[in-house]
Design an enzyme around this catalytic site. Structure first.
Site: not given
Ligand code: ZN
Length: 238
Positions: A195, A130, A207
Site C-alpha cells: 500500500h 492506491c 491514500h
C-alpha cells in the site's frame, strides 16, 4: 484556435526548435486572463515521453493558472503516443503537441478531459487503486509523471512486490523522515508492502485503501507500525 493563443503557439514552436532534437516541454499560463508560454525543463532521458521539471511547474503556477501543457515530437508527427493519451486523460488540462518533421511544425490539440478528484474515489483494482492516486497526485500537484506498472488483483499475495521492486526504477530513494509529497509504503493485511500513500504537511496521509474511498487521514500509530519504506522522488525514471 483563439487569436489570444497565437503568440503562445509561436513561442512554443520556437522553443521546440531550440531544443531539437530533444523533446521540449512547457506550459501556457493565464496571467490575469492573458496567456503566455513558459518554457520548462524536460527531466526525462527517454524519447517517448517528457517530465516537466517540478520547479518549473511550481514557478509557472505562481505566475497564474496553467491552461495548456505543451510538448514537442522531434522527427515524428504530433499524434499523441499511448503515454501521452494516458497522461492527458488524467491531467484535466488541454494539451498541445507540436511535431517537427524536416523542419516543418504541425500541431495537435487535445481538449481537457474530466479527471477524478484525488479524494472520494472508488477503488477498482489495477485501474483506480492506491498507486493510481499516487501517480495522479504526482502529476497534478507536482507535475511529475511517474512510471506505471501493470498490476493484477491481489499481486501482493501472489509473489509480486511491486512497490519495493520498482521504487528505484521509478526515481525514488529511501529516507528516514517524511516531507510533503513523500511516498509512504505500508504492509497492510499482507506481509508484502502493498500500500502506498502520500505524506502531507500536518502528518496527514492522502491514500486509497482497498474497499474504501480515497481520503486524507492522520498518519497515526497503526499506519506507522505498518510502514516499511519512506520514499522521496529524486530524479527522472531510468
Ligand atoms: Zn508525446
Amino acid at each position: 484556435m483563439s487569436e489570444l493563443f497565437k503568440k503562445c503557439r509561436s513561442d512554443a514552436e520556437a522553443h521546440a526548435r531550440a531544443e531539437y532534437p530533444r523533446e521540449s516541454c512547457g506550459l501556457v499560463v493565464s496571467v490575469r486572463g492573458k496567456p503566455q508560454y513558459v518554457p520548462c525543463r524536460n527531466q526525462s532521458d527517454e524519447t517517448d515521453h517528457f517530465i516537466l521539471h517540478p520547479e518549473d511547474y511550481a514557478a509557472a503556477e505562481d505566475l497564474g493558472d496553467i491552461v495548456v501543457i505543451v510538448h514537442s515530437h522531434p522527427d515524428v508527427g504530433p499524434e499523441p503516443s499511448l503515454h501521452d493519451l494516458a497522461s492527458h486523460a488524467v491531467s484535466r488540462t488541454t494539451w498541445w503537441i507540436v511535431g517537427l518533421v524536416n523542419g516543418v511544425a504541425t500541431w495537435h490539440e487535445m481538449p481537457a478531459s474530466g479527471e477524478l478528484a484525488l479524494e472520494g474515489r472508488v477503488f477498482v483494482h489495477g485501474v483506480i487503486d492506491c498507486y493510481t492516486l499516487v501517480r495522479d497526485y504526482y502529476r497534478q500537484v507536482l507535475g511529475i509523471t511517474l512510471m506505471d506498472f501493470h498490476r493484477k488483483d491481489d499481486w501482493w499475495n501472489n509473489g509480486e512486490n511491486l512497490y519495493v521492486d520498482n521504487f528505484t526504477k521509478a526515481g525514488f530513494v529511501q529516507v528516514d523522515t517524511p516531507e510533503q509529497g513523500d511516498l509512504i509504503v505500508m504492509a497492510i493485511g499482507s506481509p508484502t508492502p502493498c500500500h502506498g500513500a502520500i505524506w502531507l504537511d500536518g502528518d496527514v496521509l492522502l491514500h486509497h485503501l482497498y474497499g474504501r474511498l480515497s481520503c486524507k487521514e492522520v498518519y497515526g500509530r497503526a499506519y506507522r507500525e505498518c510502514t516499511t519504506h519512506i520514499l522521496r522522488y529524486k530524479r527522472a525514471p531510468s
